[in-house]
Design an enzyme around this catalytic site. Structure first.
Site, short mmCIF file in Angstrom:
data_model
loop_
_atom_site.label_atom_id
_atom_site.label_comp_id
_atom_site.label_asym_id
_atom_site.label_seq_id
_atom_site.Cartn_x
_atom_site.Cartn_y
_atom_site.Cartn_z
N ASP A 88 0.86 -1.18 0.00
CA ASP A 88 0.00 0.00 0.00
C ASP A 88 0.90 1.22 0.00
OD1 ASP A 88 -1.90 2.15 0.88
OD2 ASP A 88 -3.23 0.44 1.21
N LYS A 143 -11.42 1.23 -15.52
CA LYS A 143 -11.97 -0.08 -15.16
C LYS A 143 -12.35 -0.89 -16.40
CE LYS A 143 -11.19 0.20 -10.84
NZ LYS A 143 -10.18 -0.67 -10.23
N ASN A 176 -5.35 -4.54 -7.03
CA ASN A 176 -6.51 -3.97 -6.37
C ASN A 176 -6.33 -2.49 -6.04
OD1 ASN A 176 -9.14 -4.43 -5.09
ND2 ASN A 176 -8.07 -4.00 -3.18
N TYR A 216 -12.58 7.05 -14.28
CA TYR A 216 -12.73 5.79 -13.55
C TYR A 216 -13.35 4.74 -14.45
CZ TYR A 216 -14.10 2.51 -9.88
OH TYR A 216 -14.27 1.39 -9.11
#
Length: 166
Positions: free
Chosen positions: A23, A153, A76, A149
């Protein structure tokens, strides 16, 4: 990371996997890695930016160095760049801030590409593996005022398909 990333990491660890939790936020990575360790699993926290080539190398290279190889990659990562006060991320296509577009595509799509590309040779060294990419229903259907976005995606979905057939 997000709830789904945390849940996936915990699920892999519960099945005996050694997990790298990466992260950009060190505290978040260490928190999830700590949860895995407390539950009896093996985890390593790595602080890295999934939107940058050096971050991808830190994540994949760190997993290989720590655990001797790579069997599964879960892409992710997602996040938003800081914006000036009063400026919204929600915008019609003609009004999308360039910083929002660039950051969203770089992290949400290019980061997935880079991690996948970097992981494939490591997976093949061990005879194969799995790559799990988190997309969104927003990659299949348009959403109002989040064009960057949606584009990222949708790209992840088709990149996943291409990688799978290759």
């Amino acid at each position: 990371g997000s709830g789904i990333g945390r849940a996936t990491a915990l699920g892999f660890a519960a099945r005996g996997a050694k997990v790298v939790v990466a992260d950009i936020d060190k505290v978040k990575a260490e928190t999830v890695a700590g949860e895995i360790s407390r539950a009896g699993g093996t985890a390593l926290a790595i602080t890295a930016d999934a939107g940058a080539p050096a971050g991808i190398d830190a994540m994949i290279g760190g997993a290989v160095a720590a655990f001797g190889g790579l069997d599964i990659l879960h892409n992710n990562a997602f996040g938003q760049p800081p914006l000036p006060a009063g400026q919204s991320r929600l915008a019609f296509t003609a009004d999308i801030d360039e910083k929002v577009w660039t950051h969203t595509i770089e992290l949400g799509l290019t980061g997935v590409f880079r991690a996948t590309k970097r992981a494939i040779p490591e997976l093949l060294k061990r005879g194969g593996g799995a790559i799990v990419n988190t997309a969104s229903i927003s990659g299949l259907f348009a959403d109002f005022a989040i064009g960057a976005y949606n584009a990222a995606k949708a790209g992840v979905i088709n990149l996943t398909r291409v990688t799978a057939i290759e």
